[in-house]
Design an enzyme around this catalytic site. Structure first.
Site, short mmCIF file in Angstrom:
data_model
loop_
_atom_site.label_atom_id
_atom_site.label_comp_id
_atom_site.label_asym_id
_atom_site.label_seq_id
_atom_site.Cartn_x
_atom_site.Cartn_y
_atom_site.Cartn_z
CG ASP A 261 45.34 47.71 45.86
OD1 ASP A 261 46.56 47.54 45.92
OD2 ASP A 261 44.52 46.77 45.71
CG ASN A 269 48.65 39.47 37.39
OD1 ASN A 269 48.55 40.08 36.32
ND2 ASN A 269 49.23 40.01 38.45
CG HIS A 274 52.15 37.79 35.41
ND1 HIS A 274 52.01 38.33 36.66
CD2 HIS A 274 52.31 36.45 35.59
CE1 HIS A 274 52.11 37.38 37.57
NE2 HIS A 274 52.29 36.23 36.95
CG ASP A 278 52.49 43.85 32.84
OD1 ASP A 278 52.42 43.89 34.09
OD2 ASP A 278 53.38 43.24 32.22
CD GLU A 304 48.25 44.83 43.65
OE1 GLU A 304 47.67 44.18 44.52
OE2 GLU A 304 49.41 44.59 43.28
#
Length: 388
Positions: A261, A269, A274, A278, A304
């Site tokens: 994670d 973010n 965002h 990504d 994630e």
């Protein structure tokens, strides 16, 4: 039974028109498939050139007579360009222009200035041999089924028409120059044209098969892989993992799961957007793909979260890999709009020797270890076997 050469060439023109129509329809409805537009242009030019050549008369203006071979040369060039585009390569359109000019010059020099139709047919046939042979070589690539079958069929079709063109040139070399015309009947010339027409039809069908199988492959890829990172999606991961775990039960090998994670992903973010998040996930997926083996499974398990199933590795071996990934990712710099993003990750590890071979139990055990790593301050790994 004698075969009329003009009729055969009109048949060839019709085959190319059919191919042009199919490729044009495909290019309109499958924008993600490259090469269809070039193939449509190539077939259209071939159709126009062959049809016009059957209707030509010496009284026609020189510019029209010279334009016909130019269009045909461009046609075979566009077909070659279509193969380049289909394979994701840069199209060499200078080849198309050169082929058009070459055929035009051959026709003007040998056909009009020297009035040597025999040498013109030989020169054009050898040019067709060269181009279609190059197309066949270009199609001899490694590919997974069923795309490999379509590649082989297309390569065989191009090879056959190249062979027919070469045999036609050799046949013309054995004939006296007197009495040879573009539409000479002869004993063997119509046979070469018929076989070439059948090969042309086979080429059109094989190109359609290439596009069809590429679409099927892309759809399968979309159905089984995460579109952002390229890793397996959760459903495909579970299907593949059950297969590997069933094999582990038979062999007695250990299987390990690593749950990963990204730390403080929401903060990335919120601060950078965002799209930056990504990019962080994409870079992590690339890193994970580089360190795992081909027999291991990598999936984007959640937002994630990534999950790795390692074949034949116990918890301690998986922990070493997880620690290596953690260190590599901590050193990674993700460039973003003039800035440099640096992230860390936490990981949890569990293996089948301690937990069992049930997939959901294994993933749950690794997930619990992951939460312990986060509670310990993040940027670390935890094992399921660690004392609580």
């Amino acid at each position: 039974m004698k075969l009329d050469v003009r009729t055969i060439m009109l048949m060839l023109s019709g085959i190319n028109l059919l191919g042009a129509g199919m490729m044009a329809l495909i290019s309109f409805h499958a924008d993600n498939i490259r090469g269809a537009r070039q193939w449509a242009l190539g077939h259209c030019c071939m159709c126009l050139g062959i049809f016009t050549s059957t209707q030509m008369s010496p009284e026609w203006p020189v510019w029209i007579i010279s334009a016909v071979p130019f269009v045909m040369g461009c046609g075979i060039g566009f077909i070659y360009n279509g193969i380049e585009a289909f394979q994701g390569k840069r199209c060499h359109y200078w080849v198309t222009a050169w082929l058009g000019v070459q055929m035009m010059l051959q026709s003007l020099w040998l056909g009009m200035l020297r009035d040597d139709i025999r040498m013109l047919v030989i020169a054009n046939s050898l040019l067709f041999t060269l181009v279609f042979g190059a197309c066949a070589v270009r199609l001899m690539v490694k590919a997974a089924q069923p795309l490999k079958t379509a590649y082989n069929l297309a390569a065989a079709s191009f090879s056959f028409i190249a062979l027919m063109s070469l045999l036609r040139a050799l046949n013309m070399l054995s004939k006296p120059a007197e009495g040879v015309t573009l539409f000479a009947q002869g004993d063997i010339n119509p046979v070469f044209l018929v076989l070439g027409g059948l090969s042309q039809l086979s080429i059109s069908l094989s190109l359609v098969l290439l596009i069809t199988f590429r679409l099927v492959s892309d759809l399968r890829e979309q159905a089984t892989h995460d579109s952002l990172t390229g890793a397996l999606n959760r459903r495909s991961f579970e299907d593949e993992s059950r297969r590997l775990l069933a094999r582990a039960i038979r062999t007695g090998d250990a299987m390990s799961v690593i749950m990963i994670d990204v730390d403080f992903f929401k903060r990335i973010n919120d601060m950078h957007g965002h799209q930056a998040g990504d990019e962080v996930l994409r870079r992590l997926a690339v890193l994970l793909q580089a360190v795992i083996r081909s027999e291991d499974c990598l999936a984007r398990y959640g937002g994630e979260e990534f999950c790795i199933l390692l074949a034949g590795i116990n918890e301690q071996g998986a922990a070493l890999l997880a620690e290596r990934v953690r260190l590599l990712y901590a050193d990674l710099r993700v460039p973003w709009k003039g800035d440099s993003l640096q992230c860390t990750l936490s990981a949890g590890v569990a293996d089948s020797l301690l937990v069992g071979t049930d997939l959901s139990t294994l993933v749950d055990a690794a997930d619990q270890a992951l939460y312990r790593a986060k509670n310990a301050g993040r940027n670390c790994i935890a094992l399921h076997s660690d004392p609580i």
